[in-house]
Enzyme design. Structure first.
Site, PDB file in Angstrom:
ATOM      1  N   HIS A  19       0.829  -1.204   0.000  1.00 35.32           N
ATOM      2  CA  HIS A  19       0.000   0.000   0.000  1.00 35.32           C
ATOM      3  C   HIS A  19       0.866   1.258   0.000  1.00 35.32           C
ATOM      4  O   HIS A  19       0.489   2.279  -0.580  1.00 35.32           O
ATOM      5  CB  HIS A  19      -0.915  -0.005   1.225  1.00 35.32           C
ATOM      6  CG  HIS A  19      -1.884  -1.149   1.228  1.00 35.32           C
ATOM      7  ND1 HIS A  19      -3.234  -0.990   0.974  1.00 35.32           N
ATOM      8  CD2 HIS A  19      -1.709  -2.480   1.452  1.00 35.32           C
ATOM      9  CE1 HIS A  19      -3.841  -2.165   1.031  1.00 35.32           C
ATOM     10  NE2 HIS A  19      -2.933  -3.086   1.329  1.00 35.32           N
ATOM     11  N   ASP A 125      -5.556   5.865   1.702  1.00 36.69           N
ATOM     12  CA  ASP A 125      -5.818   4.467   1.397  1.00 36.69           C
ATOM     13  C   ASP A 125      -7.232   4.135   1.863  1.00 36.69           C
ATOM     14  O   ASP A 125      -7.675   4.578   2.919  1.00 36.69           O
ATOM     15  CB  ASP A 125      -4.805   3.577   2.121  1.00 36.69           C
ATOM     16  CG  ASP A 125      -4.873   2.132   1.651  1.00 36.69           C
ATOM     17  OD1 ASP A 125      -5.872   1.446   1.977  1.00 36.69           O
ATOM     18  OD2 ASP A 125      -3.935   1.680   0.986  1.00 36.69           O
TER      19      ASP A 125
END
Length: 231
Positions: A19, A125
């Site tokens: 990520h 995110d």
């Protein structure tokens, strides 16, 4: 229309390398190609990890980004579980759960930057919670970032809707975690997906009609990983 120097972008990754990496690439594109002021906010260890594992960019490019080390309490670090039926890193679950502790310092950072910015754009995110609705800051808006392909996102959403099959992809604890984060993401102004229409237009059009996206805009801005051009 605002000039680039009037816009501040804050990137908030989930502290896991799969990520961190795409959002660091996105940060570099925004800062070096478009001249935007970009802040990258994560824990100290994960900011360091992202920098050390930089791929496809010269190390000097990192100077274009402002890194912020968000404080957090000690996090348990259990060893990997080789008995888990798939390759999901169950030993990272304490880290994922500990991201709740990043909400307060992150909120303070956003409020501070909004006071010195004409416009504040928060790109987080999808599995990271901001802790509050960025829309409550008059000059701010937020966008949820999806680092996986549109096809994968569609398949995962289908499995989640059916309530079965996700155990082949993740642990029960992580499934509960993303369910909580899914609810947190509803306050975002739109979604950014690490893909492109030339490859996934069909899946992007399907996702745009799903309840998950609530009729909000979807931006395809990938693939973000640098790929060498073979002539």
């Amino acid at each position: 229309m605002l000039n680039a120097d009037e816009v501040t972008v804050v990137i908030v990754p989930l502290p896991a390398h799969g990520h961190l990496n795409p959002l660091l690439h996105f940060s570099l594109l925004l800062s070096t190609r478009y001249g935007l002021t970009v802040h990258f906010a994560s824990t100290a260890s994960h900011n360091r990890q992202a920098k050390l594992r930089l791929q496809g960019w010269p190390l000097s490019s990192l100077s274009s980004i402002h890194f912020h080390d968000l404080p957090h309490p000690p996090i348990p670090s259990p060893p990997p579980n080789p008995q888990f039926p798939n390759s999901f890193p169950t030993h990272l679950q304490p880290l994922f759960d500990a991201t709740d502790h990043l909400r307060s310092p992150l909120s303070s950072l956003l409020l501070s930057l909004s006071a010195s910015s004409r416009r504040l754009i928060v790109i987080h995110d999808r599995h990271m919670s901001l802790g509050f609705d960025a829309a409550t800051i008059p000059n701010a808006e937020s966008y949820a970032f999806c680092g996986t392909s549109a096809a994968f996102h569609f398949e995962a959403a289908q499995l989640m809707k059916q309530g079965t099959g996700l155990e082949e992809l993740a642990s029960p604890e992580f499934i509960k975690f993303i369910e909580r984060r899914r609810r947190d993401g509803f306050t975002s102004s739109g979604f950014i997906i690490n893909t492109c229409r030339e490859v996934e237009s069909e899946f992007l059009d399907i996702l745009a009609l799903r309840e998950d996206f609530l009729g909000k805009p979807i931006f395809a801005i990938g693939p973000l990983n640098p790929v060498p051009v073979i002539k």
